[in-house]
Write a protein that holds these residues in place. Sequence first.
Motif, PDB file in Angstrom:
ATOM      1  N   MET B   1       0.807  -1.199   0.000  1.00 39.56           N
ATOM      2  CA  MET B   1       0.000   0.000   0.000  1.00 39.56           C
ATOM      3  C   MET B   1       0.847   1.258   0.000  1.00 39.56           C
ATOM      4  O   MET B   1       0.436   2.280  -0.519  1.00 39.56           O
ATOM      5  N   THR B   2       2.034   1.175   0.587  1.00 35.43           N
ATOM      6  CA  THR B   2       2.872   2.371   0.601  1.00 35.43           C
ATOM      7  C   THR B   2       3.164   2.828  -0.811  1.00 35.43           C
ATOM      8  O   THR B   2       3.207   4.020  -1.093  1.00 35.43           O
ATOM      9  N   SER B   3       3.353   1.856  -1.664  1.00 38.14           N
ATOM     10  CA  SER B   3       3.734   2.187  -3.033  1.00 38.14           C
ATOM     11  C   SER B   3       2.720   3.119  -3.668  1.00 38.14           C
ATOM     12  O   SER B   3       3.069   4.018  -4.414  1.00 38.14           O
ATOM     13  N   ALA B   4       1.469   2.906  -3.308  1.00 42.21           N
ATOM     14  CA  ALA B   4       0.418   3.691  -3.935  1.00 42.21           C
ATOM     15  C   ALA B   4       0.542   5.162  -3.572  1.00 42.21           C
ATOM     16  O   ALA B   4       0.142   6.033  -4.327  1.00 42.21           O
ATOM     17  N   ALA B   5       1.085   5.408  -2.404  1.00 42.36           N
ATOM     18  CA  ALA B   5       1.150   6.793  -1.960  1.00 42.36           C
ATOM     19  C   ALA B   5       2.393   7.500  -2.482  1.00 42.36           C
ATOM     20  O   ALA B   5       2.540   8.696  -2.320  1.00 42.36           O
ATOM     21  N   LEU B   6       3.276   6.734  -3.118  1.00 36.14           N
ATOM     22  CA  LEU B   6       4.448   7.378  -3.713  1.00 36.14           C
ATOM     23  C   LEU B   6       4.004   8.290  -4.835  1.00 36.14           C
ATOM     24  O   LEU B   6       2.973   8.075  -5.440  1.00 36.14           O
ATOM     25  N   PRO B   7       4.785   9.331  -5.108  1.00 36.47           N
ATOM     26  CA  PRO B   7       4.422  10.189  -6.231  1.00 36.47           C
ATOM     27  C   PRO B   7       4.354   9.366  -7.513  1.00 36.47           C
ATOM     28  O   PRO B   7       5.169   8.468  -7.732  1.00 36.47           O
ATOM     29  N   ALA B   8       3.377   9.674  -8.327  1.00 33.45           N
ATOM     30  CA  ALA B   8       3.180   8.877  -9.534  1.00 33.45           C
ATOM     31  C   ALA B   8       4.319   9.117 -10.514  1.00 33.45           C
ATOM     32  O   ALA B   8       4.648  10.245 -10.821  1.00 33.45           O
ATOM     33  N   ARG B 493      -0.312   1.649 -10.542  1.00 34.16           N
ATOM     34  CA  ARG B 493       0.703   2.509  -9.930  1.00 34.16           C
ATOM     35  C   ARG B 493       1.803   1.711  -9.265  1.00 34.16           C
ATOM     36  O   ARG B 493       2.770   2.282  -8.769  1.00 34.16           O
ATOM     37  N   SER B 494       1.639   0.398  -9.235  1.00 38.41           N
ATOM     38  CA  SER B 494       2.616  -0.425  -8.539  1.00 38.41           C
ATOM     39  C   SER B 494       3.979  -0.358  -9.224  1.00 38.41           C
ATOM     40  O   SER B 494       4.078  -0.375 -10.448  1.00 38.41           O
ATOM     41  N   PRO B 495       5.066  -0.294  -8.435  1.00 39.59           N
ATOM     42  CA  PRO B 495       6.407  -0.303  -9.031  1.00 39.59           C
ATOM     43  C   PRO B 495       6.813  -1.702  -9.497  1.00 39.59           C
ATOM     44  O   PRO B 495       7.784  -1.849 -10.231  1.00 39.59           O
ATOM     45  N   HIS B 496       6.111  -2.740  -9.057  1.00 43.49           N
ATOM     46  CA  HIS B 496       6.477  -4.097  -9.480  1.00 43.49           C
ATOM     47  C   HIS B 496       5.963  -4.337 -10.888  1.00 43.49           C
ATOM     48  O   HIS B 496       4.767  -4.259 -11.134  1.00 43.49           O
ATOM     49  N   THR B 498       5.591  -7.018 -12.536  1.00 46.39           N
ATOM     50  CA  THR B 498       4.677  -8.158 -12.673  1.00 46.39           C
ATOM     51  C   THR B 498       3.236  -7.763 -12.377  1.00 46.39           C
ATOM     52  O   THR B 498       2.298  -8.401 -12.842  1.00 46.39           O
ATOM     53  N   ILE B 499       3.052  -6.738 -11.597  1.00 49.40           N
ATOM     54  CA  ILE B 499       1.696  -6.267 -11.317  1.00 49.40           C
ATOM     55  C   ILE B 499       1.324  -5.157 -12.290  1.00 49.40           C
ATOM     56  O   ILE B 499       0.214  -5.115 -12.811  1.00 49.40           O
ATOM     57  N   HIS B 500       2.314  -4.289 -12.554  1.00 48.74           N
ATOM     58  CA  HIS B 500       2.049  -3.102 -13.353  1.00 48.74           C
ATOM     59  C   HIS B 500       1.659  -3.458 -14.787  1.00 48.74           C
ATOM     60  O   HIS B 500       0.646  -2.981 -15.297  1.00 48.74           O
ATOM     61  N   ILE B 501       2.452  -4.305 -15.430  1.00 51.42           N
ATOM     62  CA  ILE B 501       2.219  -4.565 -16.858  1.00 51.42           C
ATOM     63  C   ILE B 501       0.876  -5.238 -17.118  1.00 51.42           C
ATOM     64  O   ILE B 501       0.116  -4.783 -17.970  1.00 51.42           O
ATOM     65  N   PRO B 502       0.515  -6.302 -16.386  1.00 53.05           N
ATOM     66  CA  PRO B 502      -0.822  -6.860 -16.632  1.00 53.05           C
ATOM     67  C   PRO B 502      -1.922  -5.824 -16.423  1.00 53.05           C
ATOM     68  O   PRO B 502      -2.908  -5.803 -17.181  1.00 53.05           O
TER      69      PRO B 502
END
Lengths: 342, 684
Positions: B1-8, B493-496, B498-502
């Motif tokens: 969840m932290t990742s989501a709060a990072l600047p886009a 918005r995920s930096p990973h 594997t999650i971002h591309i799909p």
Amino acid sequence: MMHLRRVSAALGLFIALGFPVMAHAGQTIDKIRTRGELVCGVSQGSAGLSLPDSNGRWSGLDVDYCKAVAAAVLGDGEKVRFVPLSSAQRFAVLQNGEIDILSRNTTWTSTRDASLGLAFVGTIFYDGQAFLVPKKLGVTRARQLDGATVCVQPGTVNEQNLVDYFTANNLKFKSVVIESLPELEAAFYAGRCDVYLSDASTLSASRAARAPKIDDFLILPERITKSPLSPVVRADDPQWFAITRWTLNLLIEAEELGVTSRNVEQQKASKDPAVQRLLGVAPGIGKAFGLDETWGARVIAAVGNYGEIFDRNLGPGTKLGLDRGLNALWSKGGLLYAPPFQ
Amino acid sequence: MTSAALPARAGSRTLQSIARIGSAATLLILFAGIGSTVGWPGLRFDFLSQHSGFQISESLFQIGADAPIWLMLIAGLINTIRVSAMAMVLTIPLGIALALLRGSAFRPGRWLATGVIEPIRNTPVLLQLFLWYGIVTQLLPGPRQAVEIPPGILLCNRGLYFPWFDGSGVTWPKLAGFNIEGGLSISPEFTVLVFGLALFHGCYLAEIFRAGFLAVPRGQRDAAKALSMPAFSTLRKILLPQALAFALPSTAAQILALVKNSSLAIAIGFADFVAVLNTSVNQNGRTLEGLIVIILVFLGLNTLLGAAVEKGTRRFGKATRGQLAVERQSMEDRKPAGLRVCSDIAMIATATAIFLPAIVRIFRWGVLDAAWAGSPADCAMANGACWAVVTEKAPLLLFGPFPGAETWRPLIATLLIILFIIALGIDRLRHAGVSLAALAATMIGWIWLLGGGAGLASVPTNAWGGLSLTSGLAVAVVMGACLLALPLALARRSPHKTIHIPAVIFIEIFRGVPLVALLLSADILIPGLLPSGWQFDKLWRAYAAITLLASVNLAEVMRGALAAVAPGQTEAARALGLSARRSFLLVILPQAIRIAMPALVNVFVGAIKDTSLVLIVGILDITGAAKAAVADPAWRNFAPEIYLFLAAVYFALCFPIGRLARRMTDQTTADSPSRKRSISAASL
């Protein structure tokens, strides 16, 4: 999270509702009997052929044909589920098996017959395209239409026929192609086009219903195409094809023999061997199709013969007010001719 | 969840392109795979090189019926691009102008903007196109009575004709036979399509631009003031860049929606890409191949436009957004209240004077002279509207093909939905838990009443229809989209990777391709995919597709809004000792939702109107029922009345959502200014 539980509950509910009973694969007729209803693809609204009335009940020539098939196979003309289809999806939905039969004002052409893995049952309605023009243009023959703007509906063979006719006669034209019939007609009667091209039956119905004054508009005498409309089934099931084809023939034969929905019970006592075979009094016909012997009598009792169906949906008593024309029996100057039931 | 709060981080462009190509590849594999397992007659694209045999109404280059289908398709594609580009050029200034008006302190101006935006935004664009086209064809004279406005330029219902150069010199348009020949012409179909699409999407854009302005935290402006920054540079340097970060994804989404909506062209006789493809598919029956071509072309357009639009909006927005804010501020600052009231009254008086005759005429047509019941003949006699067609077709419009004896069930189900919508508007009843319980109860009640079971006779979904189906489906779609959107936005918005591309692939497929094409393909492919006669009910299949599209759009809006929340907010929240999850849920998410509200409403309204696409799977919702009603030759002359009724129904379903959202935004802003202010201040 709370949300998750709610999502899965909702999902579960939808899936539970979404999966009806499993039907087993096999021949079309077995599938229909297991399901208990015939699934019939119709138009999304075409007056006289297939149209839901104010209460959502379907009626029309194409609809009655499906009811006839249901009466033959399931013994009850009301056991039909009607699926309204756009012209773009009609063949694909038949190919993938979602519907058992397509009864949707579809013109029988060689390309469609040869390349789609489908079979055309037989002509249920003979139509032909014609031109409607306002009289004030002073046009009386189609040859005078050089340079005209033509309103036409897409998605059928209309557009191709238009080109063929004008090219063959060395004439130029512009087209305005509008999908929805009410909009197309509104555009024509507002003067956006000089000519409205459609099936003659559609034109006379349109003129009767929409023209400000009927006498201000003229249907030109030329019929530029043949448009034989036919139901369609998948080509992979010869038995199903035979049943559908001969249900159509049955409707025509019944008219020729004078068997109607009202007199079908009395006719069972008829001495005429043709009537006896048709109604299953003399056995043999039904068995060959894998049906019981009284299927013919059932069909006529359910929907009547071809003439009754035509009069109910398209004839002079209806809003469309069509004459039988080409759709009269061969013995009365039309083209309807059923091969013998023997 | 932290990742989501990072600047886009917009994500590197290569990654985006990989994902887009990936989405195209995924679809192709899907099609080919399914096609072969179904035992389809085999995918064959040879029809593309066959002779088309038909003619298209207009194209940029000379093309006849002997041209191959692929060339026809290119002519159609150029038409699509032509319409989209023109509409795009018009719609952005229009959106800005409307946003300006609606955001201004000048009340009559605000009312005017609202009066334009709300009816346009809350009714189906197809009906608007019918209306504009009807007006144009009815009002303009025929070619033989063409009007000459400046000499040489002719106007009639066949188009607007200009003199133009050809090989030998200037040709002048003049009447020849049936039509006006020579010169250059613009067809009414083209004009109406451009105008209709620009107006429709301009109203959506207005709300997005307004949201962009609201997005900037108030603390930012206060801080700039404290630093004694001049108002204009505050706008340019502080407010604008932040507002833009938010508005961009939604603007891009609107532009893409505009391009997709250009495929409505066929409804008013313009030969766009989809229209041309439809015609050829109808001749040869190669539906699946046609769908693949549509999907690939739109994904391609999407990719090209995605990049171009974002760049363009950025540059264009910079120049104009400043004006919006300046205008609003200057209005607020300068006008004393008394003067404002006077000018309001003056405006209202003038407006009434101007519009009164029209209002009286509409009132006479719609109410006094109207035929409320009776036969088509009664309607023909009446001078006014024919509401008899609505009364006559009422069972079809309300219940669709629902079994006659059971129609009390859909009636109660519809009332249930209406009650729920009204209840949402009552402040005292609004409490998260209560609302959710009411929602669940409403949905279960609706499904039970329509579907049966537990004491009621079972009715299959294909017999559901009319308003009773549309209203419930609308609520269900909004509900489903809300549940799915946030996970999707976070995944993107995920930096990973594997999650971002799909997530990107999923979003691009749904966003880039017309929903009609997706629904059609699902309708054709899914039955073959399911083993041995299993059928996934058609209604729920369509529901899934419409909801997924809405959730994808919603996710994009949320992504923009999350990016717009100042990064300092998270830091401040963490510094105050909140956990990552709590700081996201309590600090970031509420702010994002508040920022996104106008754009969220856009998505909801769009989704509700998209429910009309269930017609594709053969279910007569209210739009389908209306289409069937006007196909009846006895009533066909009264199609406008049916369409008006239909527009009113959609308005009644969509408008409350906008009101509700607005009220909630106002409340949240009013409720806790102190907390937000303090957190914002901490971030500075």
